[in-house]
Enzyme design. Structure first.
Site, short mmCIF file in Angstrom:
data_model
loop_
_atom_site.label_atom_id
_atom_site.label_comp_id
_atom_site.label_asym_id
_atom_site.label_seq_id
_atom_site.Cartn_x
_atom_site.Cartn_y
_atom_site.Cartn_z
N CYS A 1 -6.62 -3.72 6.70
CA CYS A 1 -7.79 -2.85 6.55
C CYS A 1 -8.88 -3.46 5.67
O CYS A 1 -10.06 -3.17 5.87
CB CYS A 1 -7.37 -1.48 6.01
SG CYS A 1 -6.75 -1.47 4.32
N CYS B 1 0.83 -1.20 0.00
CA CYS B 1 0.00 0.00 0.00
C CYS B 1 0.87 1.25 0.00
O CYS B 1 0.61 2.21 -0.74
CB CYS B 1 -0.93 -0.01 1.21
SG CYS B 1 -2.09 1.38 1.23
#
Length: 365
Positions: free
Chosen positions: A198, A101
């Protein structure tokens, strides 16, 4: 300087944005919408990208008096991070989605758009330090060792570092950040830190992967090749795992066994004694340098293989584009797919994804 502040909805990014404003920069806040999945939008999600987080980020931006936007990066996040995560597990590797990410979204996609829009830098709430030298910008550890995030930023290259701003790097502790947030009237002052992956908000990684990778029974073997049990999906196991093996054949010495290797082609899990987790060498070819590259093909360094692991002195060598690292003492339970970050003192030299390992314990042992 025009600064784009990435605001996750947490206290760190809010205070980082506030400090950028105090420094006299022209600051604009942005929250990244990374998923449209319902599970990441409901109250109680344990990740960092919920709808509540977007609202917290907006309130913080309003308090600071800066413009605020939400950018939809969900498609690219799916392609670059989630699909990569699934593919790595299919290949029997243990990926770090936070590294991907940072590499693909926060400091590639976000930075690319920021530069296109005329911003000079992207500001985040990461705990790391940037040092400008005659050789260029360097990435260093944060002052607070307990909060240091230089490991997960090890994927950044020289061009990206040139456009980064980490206002929290010299902060002595998270408590100082929370106190500052409270003093500024930011509602996130005592908001708990995010944790877990997440895009898997309920924390059930095994179940989430089973839906995408599938469940197929396979053998569990020892280092000699003898079958000692069965499993219902190799993706559910990680190197170093001890619990949940349910082996039908006890070890000759009666000691517990640990997962040593995942072989996806044959859907096989290899187990053995704890001593066999000791790793004498790691290597990988997906390499990036955080600033200037090493001056020589062989160099001394410290190697860190997890975000909160202790660095270990090592020797590194670049051979045909591959970095081979030999630690001064064996590393424990290394899995392919993990990221190895190399340091020179507090400075991040660079990183690579581990493609292969060599055990310190011969198979005959």
């Amino acid at each position: 300087m025009r600064v784009l502040a990435a605001m996750s909805g947490g206290v760190d990014s809010a205070v980082a944005a506030a400090r950028a404003v105090d420094a006299g920069h022209d600051v604009v806040g942005v929250h990244l919408a990374l998923s449209r999945a319902g599970g990441t939008l409901r109250t109680g999600s344990r990740g960092c990208c919920t709808i509540e987080d977007a609202m917290d980020a907006r309130r913080a931006a309003d308090r600071l008096g800066i413009p605020f936007y939400v950018w939809d990066f969900s498609e690219r996040f799916r392609d670059e991070v989630i699909d990569d995560f699934v593919a790595e597990y299919r290949a029997g590797r243990t990926p770090n989605p936070c590294m991907r990410c940072n590499e693909k979204i926060k400091f590639a996609a976000l930075l690319e758009r920021a530069i296109e829009l005329g911003f000079d830098a992207v500001c985040t709430g990461h705990y790391a330090t940037l040092v400008d030298t005659p050789h260029g910008r360097e990435l260093h550890r944060a002052s607070d060792a307990a909060k240091d995030q230089s490991y997960v930023l090890g994927v950044l290259n020289a061009e990206q570092l040139a456009h980064c701003l980490f206002p929290l790097g010299s902060t002595p502790s998270k408590a100082v950040v929370r106190a500052e947030a409270e003093e500024r009237g930011l509602t996130v002052a005592h908001k708990p830190d995010s944790h877990d992956i997440c895009f898997i908000p309920d924390g059930d990684t095994k179940g989430w992967l089973a839906e995408r990778v599938g469940v197929a029974e396979g053998p569990i073997i020892d280092r000699s090749g003898a079958q000692v049990g069965t499993h219902d999906g190799a993706h559910a196991y990680t190197v170093g795992q001890r619990r949940g093996l349910a082996l039908g054949t006890p070890a000759p010495d009666g000691k517990p066994r640990f997962v040593l290797e995942i072989r996806p082609v044959t859907n096989t899990v290899v187990v053995g004694p704890k001593e066999a987790l000791a790793t004498a060498e790691i290597a990988g070819s997906r390499v990036s340098w955080a600033g200037r590259a090493p001056d020589a093909a062989s160099f001394a360094c410290d190697v860190q293989i997890r975000a909160h692991a202790d660095p270990v002195p090592a020797g590194a060598e670049i051979v045909d584009g591959e970095v081979v690292v030999t630690p001064a003492e064996p590393l424990d339970g290394v899995a392919t797919g993990q990221t190895a970050v190399l340091y020179d003192g507090t400075r991040v030299i660079g990183q690579f994804t581990i493609d292969r390992t060599r055990s310190a314990v011969p198979v005959e042992a």
